[in-house]
Scaffold this motif. Structure first.
Motif, PDB file in Angstrom:
ATOM      1  N   TYR C 144       0.729  -1.363   0.149  1.00  0.00           N
ATOM      2  CA  TYR C 144       0.142   0.015   0.141  1.00  0.00           C
ATOM      3  C   TYR C 144       0.809   1.233   0.140  1.00  0.00           C
ATOM      4  O   TYR C 144       0.561   2.147  -0.749  1.00  0.00           O
ATOM      5  N   VAL C 145       1.751   1.404   0.936  1.00  0.00           N
ATOM      6  CA  VAL C 145       2.633   2.555   0.886  1.00  0.00           C
ATOM      7  C   VAL C 145       3.385   2.697  -0.479  1.00  0.00           C
ATOM      8  O   VAL C 145       3.742   3.979  -0.648  1.00  0.00           O
ATOM      9  N   LEU C 146       3.858   1.626  -0.940  1.00  0.00           N
ATOM     10  CA  LEU C 146       4.347   1.843  -2.353  1.00  0.00           C
ATOM     11  C   LEU C 146       3.383   2.361  -3.571  1.00  0.00           C
ATOM     12  O   LEU C 146       3.770   2.047  -4.709  1.00  0.00           O
ATOM     13  N   GLY C 147       2.096   2.129  -3.172  1.00  0.00           N
ATOM     14  CA  GLY C 147       1.145   2.329  -4.193  1.00  0.00           C
ATOM     15  C   GLY C 147       0.940   1.305  -5.249  1.00  0.00           C
ATOM     16  O   GLY C 147       0.473   1.510  -6.376  1.00  0.00           O
ATOM     17  N   PHE C 148       1.215   0.086  -4.752  1.00  0.00           N
ATOM     18  CA  PHE C 148       1.014  -1.265  -5.322  1.00  0.00           C
ATOM     19  C   PHE C 148       1.814  -1.348  -6.685  1.00  0.00           C
ATOM     20  O   PHE C 148       1.460  -1.989  -7.705  1.00  0.00           O
ATOM     21  N   GLN C 149       2.953  -1.068  -6.547  1.00  0.00           N
ATOM     22  CA  GLN C 149       4.137  -1.116  -7.411  1.00  0.00           C
ATOM     23  C   GLN C 149       4.243  -2.610  -7.407  1.00  0.00           C
ATOM     24  O   GLN C 149       4.307  -3.265  -6.514  1.00  0.00           O
ATOM     25  N   GLN C 150       4.752  -3.078  -8.637  1.00  0.00           N
ATOM     26  CA  GLN C 150       5.163  -4.523  -8.755  1.00  0.00           C
ATOM     27  C   GLN C 150       6.616  -4.391  -9.034  1.00  0.00           C
ATOM     28  O   GLN C 150       7.310  -3.250  -8.875  1.00  0.00           O
ATOM     29  N   GLY C 151       7.311  -5.719  -8.976  1.00  0.00           N
ATOM     30  CA  GLY C 151       8.745  -5.682  -9.236  1.00  0.00           C
ATOM     31  C   GLY C 151       9.162  -6.150  -7.971  1.00  0.00           C
ATOM     32  O   GLY C 151       8.954  -6.119  -6.888  1.00  0.00           O
ATOM     33  N   TRP C 152      10.915  -6.616  -8.290  1.00  0.00           N
ATOM     34  CA  TRP C 152      11.551  -7.312  -6.967  1.00  0.00           C
ATOM     35  C   TRP C 152      11.858  -6.156  -5.916  1.00  0.00           C
ATOM     36  O   TRP C 152      11.847  -6.586  -4.815  1.00  0.00           O
ATOM     37  N   GLY C 269       1.017   3.634  22.525  1.00  0.00           N
ATOM     38  CA  GLY C 269       1.599   4.865  22.025  1.00  0.00           C
ATOM     39  C   GLY C 269       2.329   4.754  20.737  1.00  0.00           C
ATOM     40  O   GLY C 269       2.004   5.760  19.814  1.00  0.00           O
ATOM     41  N   ILE C 270       3.274   3.819  20.557  1.00  0.00           N
ATOM     42  CA  ILE C 270       4.093   3.847  19.372  1.00  0.00           C
ATOM     43  C   ILE C 270       3.193   3.597  18.205  1.00  0.00           C
ATOM     44  O   ILE C 270       3.168   4.104  17.310  1.00  0.00           O
ATOM     45  N   PHE C 271       2.317   2.365  18.577  1.00  0.00           N
ATOM     46  CA  PHE C 271       1.317   2.252  17.343  1.00  0.00           C
ATOM     47  C   PHE C 271       0.527   3.630  16.984  1.00  0.00           C
ATOM     48  O   PHE C 271       0.263   3.448  15.716  1.00  0.00           O
ATOM     49  N   VAL C 272       0.036   4.298  17.993  1.00  0.00           N
ATOM     50  CA  VAL C 272      -0.845   5.456  17.672  1.00  0.00           C
ATOM     51  C   VAL C 272       0.087   6.390  16.870  1.00  0.00           C
ATOM     52  O   VAL C 272      -0.209   6.795  15.727  1.00  0.00           O
ATOM     53  N   LEU C 273       1.073   6.619  17.322  1.00  0.00           N
ATOM     54  CA  LEU C 273       2.041   7.802  16.607  1.00  0.00           C
ATOM     55  C   LEU C 273       2.430   7.017  15.259  1.00  0.00           C
ATOM     56  O   LEU C 273       2.109   7.754  14.268  1.00  0.00           O
ATOM     57  N   ALA C 274       2.790   6.041  15.053  1.00  0.00           N
ATOM     58  CA  ALA C 274       3.104   5.338  13.698  1.00  0.00           C
ATOM     59  C   ALA C 274       1.964   5.450  12.820  1.00  0.00           C
ATOM     60  O   ALA C 274       1.937   6.086  11.661  1.00  0.00           O
ATOM     61  N   PHE C 275       0.717   5.198  13.343  1.00  0.00           N
ATOM     62  CA  PHE C 275      -0.505   5.326  12.583  1.00  0.00           C
ATOM     63  C   PHE C 275      -0.904   6.575  12.291  1.00  0.00           C
ATOM     64  O   PHE C 275      -1.053   7.024  11.027  1.00  0.00           O
ATOM     65  N   VAL C 276      -0.617   7.630  13.032  1.00  0.00           N
ATOM     66  CA  VAL C 276      -0.960   9.137  12.835  1.00  0.00           C
ATOM     67  C   VAL C 276       0.063   9.701  11.962  1.00  0.00           C
ATOM     68  O   VAL C 276      -0.619  10.345  10.877  1.00  0.00           O
ATOM     69  N   GLY C 277       1.414   9.242  11.987  1.00  0.00           N
ATOM     70  CA  GLY C 277       2.344   9.559  10.810  1.00  0.00           C
ATOM     71  C   GLY C 277       1.640   9.086   9.375  1.00  0.00           C
ATOM     72  O   GLY C 277       1.819   9.806   8.480  1.00  0.00           O
ATOM     73  N   LEU C 278       1.616   7.786   9.287  1.00  0.00           N
ATOM     74  CA  LEU C 278       1.104   7.127   8.069  1.00  0.00           C
ATOM     75  C   LEU C 278      -0.250   7.785   7.465  1.00  0.00           C
ATOM     76  O   LEU C 278      -0.342   8.005   6.468  1.00  0.00           O
ATOM     77  N   ALA C 279      -1.291   8.345   8.424  1.00  0.00           N
ATOM     78  CA  ALA C 279      -2.321   8.682   8.082  1.00  0.00           C
ATOM     79  C   ALA C 279      -2.243  10.252   7.494  1.00  0.00           C
ATOM     80  O   ALA C 279      -2.867  10.359   6.265  1.00  0.00           O
ATOM     81  N   PHE C 280      -1.140  10.922   8.068  1.00  0.00           N
ATOM     82  CA  PHE C 280      -1.092  12.136   7.644  1.00  0.00           C
ATOM     83  C   PHE C 280      -0.395  12.263   6.356  1.00  0.00           C
ATOM     84  O   PHE C 280      -0.691  12.902   5.505  1.00  0.00           O
ATOM     85  N   SER C 281       0.457  11.305   6.194  1.00  0.00           N
ATOM     86  CA  SER C 281       1.319  10.982   5.049  1.00  0.00           C
ATOM     87  C   SER C 281       0.076  11.083   3.534  1.00  0.00           C
ATOM     88  O   SER C 281       0.250  11.552   2.548  1.00  0.00           O
ATOM     89  N   PHE C 282      -0.832  10.011   3.883  1.00  0.00           N
ATOM     90  CA  PHE C 282      -1.694   9.771   2.810  1.00  0.00           C
ATOM     91  C   PHE C 282      -2.935  10.396   2.844  1.00  0.00           C
ATOM     92  O   PHE C 282      -3.506  10.389   1.544  1.00  0.00           O
ATOM     93  N   TYR C 283      -3.574  10.973   3.617  1.00  0.00           N
ATOM     94  CA  TYR C 283      -4.692  11.743   3.566  1.00  0.00           C
ATOM     95  C   TYR C 283      -4.438  12.959   2.763  1.00  0.00           C
ATOM     96  O   TYR C 283      -3.385  13.474   2.532  1.00  0.00           O
ATOM     97  N   PRO C 284      -5.456  13.127   1.662  1.00  0.00           N
ATOM     98  CA  PRO C 284      -6.664  12.723   1.808  1.00  0.00           C
ATOM     99  C   PRO C 284      -6.949  11.520   0.583  1.00  0.00           C
ATOM    100  O   PRO C 284      -8.031  11.201   0.183  1.00  0.00           O
ATOM    101  N   TYR C 285      -5.770  10.728   0.323  1.00  0.00           N
ATOM    102  CA  TYR C 285      -5.920   9.869  -0.755  1.00  0.00           C
ATOM    103  C   TYR C 285      -6.174   8.617  -0.151  1.00  0.00           C
ATOM    104  O   TYR C 285      -5.807   8.258   1.166  1.00  0.00           O
ATOM    105  N   VAL C 286      -7.082   7.578  -0.588  1.00  0.00           N
ATOM    106  CA  VAL C 286      -7.371   6.488  -0.172  1.00  0.00           C
ATOM    107  C   VAL C 286      -6.802   5.281  -0.917  1.00  0.00           C
ATOM    108  O   VAL C 286      -6.123   4.421  -0.423  1.00  0.00           O
ATOM    109  N   VAL C 287      -6.577   5.525  -2.253  1.00  0.00           N
ATOM    110  CA  VAL C 287      -5.644   4.827  -2.955  1.00  0.00           C
ATOM    111  C   VAL C 287      -4.400   5.607  -3.194  1.00  0.00           C
ATOM    112  O   VAL C 287      -4.653   6.776  -3.874  1.00  0.00           O
ATOM    113  N   PRO C 288      -3.209   5.219  -2.717  1.00  0.00           N
ATOM    114  CA  PRO C 288      -2.206   6.353  -2.592  1.00  0.00           C
ATOM    115  C   PRO C 288      -1.693   6.869  -4.009  1.00  0.00           C
ATOM    116  O   PRO C 288      -1.499   6.233  -4.909  1.00  0.00           O
TER     117      PRO C 288
END
Lengths: 381, 64, 338
Positions: C144-152, C269-288
């Motif tokens: 998901y983070v890589l936007g569903f890229q293919q390849g090795w 706390g670590i899970f929440v912070l990591a999740f907030v970071g990810l959510a901030f990066s991708f918002y407002p995209y749902v498919v990156p």
């Protein structure tokens, strides 16, 4: 065959739904039976009821978790296998599914923890309430899923804008024309499945020489519930048939393998429907039977498949599934009533009736699955 | 209003075939395990019963 | 429509993105710890230890898994098109995850009910199912983070995140055992937490480095002024928590079993912070990088109907979930129901 994605997606979804439906069919009614056992124990302080509860709560837990995991698979497959379905009717199906998750799934999932592990940690009354909440949760879940399923058969309360369905009236959507009767039919099917399971397993223990009072209670409970519900189910099933005739006549025509519209339609008991020749081979039927059942009049005009050329469901699977369902229902009626009579007169089933009950242990599954095949294959294409 | 084939996804057939066979195998196994467990659980009741009543606990036809 | 106030087509999808985020976060934390305990089953010495570990998650896992159903359900109903795209792209890992979840779900119930001889096999199925589910979820995250890229290279990255997420689950699972277990098991749980922490941190770093590099938009979001200053607390707090937990876990369990909830709280706390970071990066995209939440949202009327229900029902769900955790507070010993 293995290179047709549509067929494969359809097969996979059908296999999943078939596997999934086995377990909720048991848990919906078994939850209420557990509550009954728990309440009987609370009132009578007879440990046999608690022993029965302890045995069946294990079965419930196992059945429940199989239902949960196969249900998770289904929630993903809606998107992976049928994106087009959600694109078109997602505005209707979505809220119904969301309501199911929010009102039913969490309720049952949280309180099953209390129900299974809460003994000694919560008071007896709190444990009884947890049992009741789990039963309510499973039933609510059936309510929403049947609302969605019957909306797909008899849609109401919506309008199409740009090829996408938009809701206009939610109570018309939820209580669509075939929903109440379909829900009743399904809940009764669940009651019968659980009742025959309880009766059959108890009879098996009884035949093996287990004369514990809990076994006797289980036998009596299962047989009584089965004997009471089966006539109600036959009545409701007949009403469901009339409801289907009104809203989905093509399905009825396929069920009856009735190729031509007309009065005095025979009730086909046995036949090998031939789709190519559009006729039945080896047909054995009761003259005017279908007219009488469907129109309650021997001269009633029953719609035939000729009215729905190219737009009717595959005939053989619907025809045969229906006969399996009705045949199982008749066997249920016979076994339940004979067993009830034996238990009432002699207090125990006897070897022959006991063996019949054992043979019928999973009859509810057979009837439920064939019933779903009738209704879902009958919905095609 | 919406025929089934119009709603299908464009995932390759081979992938669906593989997962389909996987699911079928798993389901067959689980169903067998489920029914097996039911009878195993029911059978356990008899063993405790036998230890209470002695080894001769065979069905005795009683007339009530 | 007037009831919905100003421009419902604008704020409703955002509200649903928030709801879905909450469901995913709750799922990752809650099912994360019970998947993690499943993974740690591999480190158990004997059957008694395995019984104690499974008792620590027994009354909770059913409800934990339901958050996954809610999260996919919300994705399906609020962003139906994205649901098709995402799950179509992740078809294989999703199928593997489901297989894993099925295995562990049934193994959990079968292990106590089948003949005693088969218990070990079911425990292995529980461990294998948990591992499969955790790895598949980590793979999905990387993909998901890589936007569903293919390849090795993409596959390699997904493999790293798969191991990283599995380690993170094992870590939070070990912290849960520090709360719920006793004696020798509790002592070893603290060690497990410490040794999995490093691998979890590696996965976290991999995602944090890759996310801005893969997309100029995300890079600009994090490293432009004043964002870079405002957002600095997220990585700093994460690093502080990781370091603090690593030091503290060496001294667990504490005398008198005090502060036994601290490592788990830190892990959350670590899970929440990591999740907030990810959510901030991708918002407002749902498919990156391709589809925003507004492009794929369902009709506002339908969203409003669900939102109305969730406003009332979600607090109730949280309340009775809290009740269940209160009922099963403290040590659970070898909790069982037969």
């Amino acid at each position: 065959m293995l290179d047709d994605p549509v067929l494969l997606a359809r097969l996979q979804f059908a296999a999943n739904i078939t596997f999934h439906i086995l377990f909720p069919t048991i848990t919906i009614a078994l939850g209420w039976m557990l509550l009954f056992m728990k309440l009987r124990f609370t009132w009578t302080r007879d440990s046999a009821w608690m022993e029965l509860y302890r045995f069946w709560v294990k079965v419930f837990a196992l059945t429940f978790s199989l239902g949960v995991v196969s249900g998770i698979v289904m929630s993903f497959q809606f998107g992976t296998n049928w994106p087009g379905f959600m694109n078109t009717v997602g505005n209707i199906a979505g809220p119904l599914l969301a309501y199911e998750v929010m009102t039913a799934f969490f309720l049952e999932a949280v309180f099953i923890g209390v129900m299974l592990f809460g003994h000694g940690r919560v008071a007896n009354w709190a444990h009884t309430i947890a049992t009741a909440l789990v039963a309510i949760g499973t039933t609510l879940s059936a309510f929403w899923i049947i609302a969605l399923s019957s909306w797909m058969h008899t849609p109401a309360g919506f309008e199409m804008r740009d090829g996408v369905a938009h809701a206009t009236d939610w109570s018309a959507i939820v209580f669509n024309p075939s929903m109440p009767i379909r829900l009743a039919h399904m809940l009764l099917a669940s009651g019968l499945t659980a009742a025959f399971l309880v009766a059959g397993m108890s009879a098996w223990r009884w035949l093996r020489g287990d004369r514990a009072p809990a076994v006797r209670n289980g036998l009596r409970l299962g047989v009584t519930v089965a004997a009471v519900l089966i006539p109600v189910q036959i009545f409701v099933g007949d009403m469901h048939g009339l409801n289907t005739l009104e809203h989905q006549p093509a399905k009825i025509a396929a069920i009856e393998a009735n190729w031509e519209t007309g009065p005095h339609t025979p009730l086909v008991l046995f036949a090998i429907p031939d789709e190519a020749a559009r006729e039945n081979r080896f047909e054995i039927g009761i003259p005017s039977g279908a007219s009488w059942i469907l129109k309650h009049d021997a001269a009633g005009v029953v719609p035939g498949l000729d009215q729905f050329e190219e737009r009717h469901p595959p005939v053989s699977p619907v025809f045969w599934s229906f006969r399996v369902m009705v045949g199982t229902g008749m066997a249920m009626l016979a076994v339940a009533w004979v067993a009830a009579w034996r238990l009432w007169r002699r207090g125990e089933p006897g070897t022959l009736v006991g063996a019949a009950l054992v043979a019928m242990t999973f009859s509810g599954w057979v009837a439920t699955i064939s019933g779903w095949y009738v209704t879902e294959i009958g919905r095609q294409p | 209003m919406l025929a089934t084939h119009e709603a299908a996804s464009d995932v390759p057939a081979a992938m669906i075939a593989t997962t389909f066979l996987g699911y079928m195998g798993l389901y067959a196994f689980l169903l067998a395990a489920y029914v097996g467990t039911l009878y195993y659980l029911a059978g356990k009741g008899r063993r405790t019963d036998v230890t209470v009543e002695g080894p001769g606990a065979v069905p005795v036809p009683s007339q009530a | 429509m007037e009831l919905l106030g100003y421009a419902p087509a604008l704020w409703l999808p955002a509200a649903f993105a928030g709801l879905m985020g909450l469901a995913i976060l709750l799922y990752v934390v809650l099912d994360g710890y019970d998947l993690g305990v499943g993974l740690l089953l591999g480190g158990a010495r004997d059957e008694a230890e395995r019984d104690a570990m499974i008792a620590a998650i027994g009354p909770f896992w059913d409800a934990n898994e339901t958050w996954l159903v809610l999260a996919t359900g919300l994705l399906l109903v609020a962003f139906p098109m994205a649901h098709g795209v995402i799950l179509g792209a992740l078809y294989l890992p999703v199928a593997l995850m489901l297989l894993g979840l099925i295995l562990r779900g049934v193994a959990f119930k079968f292990r106590t009910k089948m003949a005693p001889g088969s218990k070990l096999s079911w425990d292995r199925a529980f461990l294998g199912g948990s591992a499969l589910a955790a790895l598949a979820q980590g793979w999905m995250l990387g993909s998901y983070v890589l936007g569903f890229q293919q390849g090795w290279a993409a596959n390699l990255f997904a493999a790293v995140t798969a191991l990283g997420l599995a380690a993170a689950y094992a870590f939070i699972g070990a912290c849960w055992l520090v709360v719920k277990a006793e004696g020798e098991l509790q002592r070893r749980a603290a060690q497990w937490a410490r040794s999995t922490l490093g691998f979890a941190a590696l996965g976290l770093v991999a995602v944090s480095v890759a996310t801005p590099l893969i997309s100029d938009r995300i890079f600009a979001k994090w490293f432009s002024l004043p964002n870079v200053l405002l957002l600095a607390p997220i990585p700093l707090a994460t690093a502080a928590l990781l370091a603090g937990l690593w030091l503290a876990l060496g001294r667990y369990p504490r005398p008198g079993d005090r502060w036994n909830w601290v490592p788990f709280a830190g892990a959350v706390g670590i899970f929440v912070l990591a999740f907030v970071g990810l959510a901030f990066s991708f918002y407002p995209y749902v498919v990156p990088g391709t589809l925003t939440i507004w492009e794929v949202a369902a009709a506002p009327e339908s969203l409003a109907v669900i939102l109305t229900a969730s406003v009332f029902v979600l607090p109730m769900i949280l309340a009775y979930t809290a009740f269940s955790y209160w009922v099963f507070r403290g040590k659970l010993g070898t909790l069982r129901y037969e």
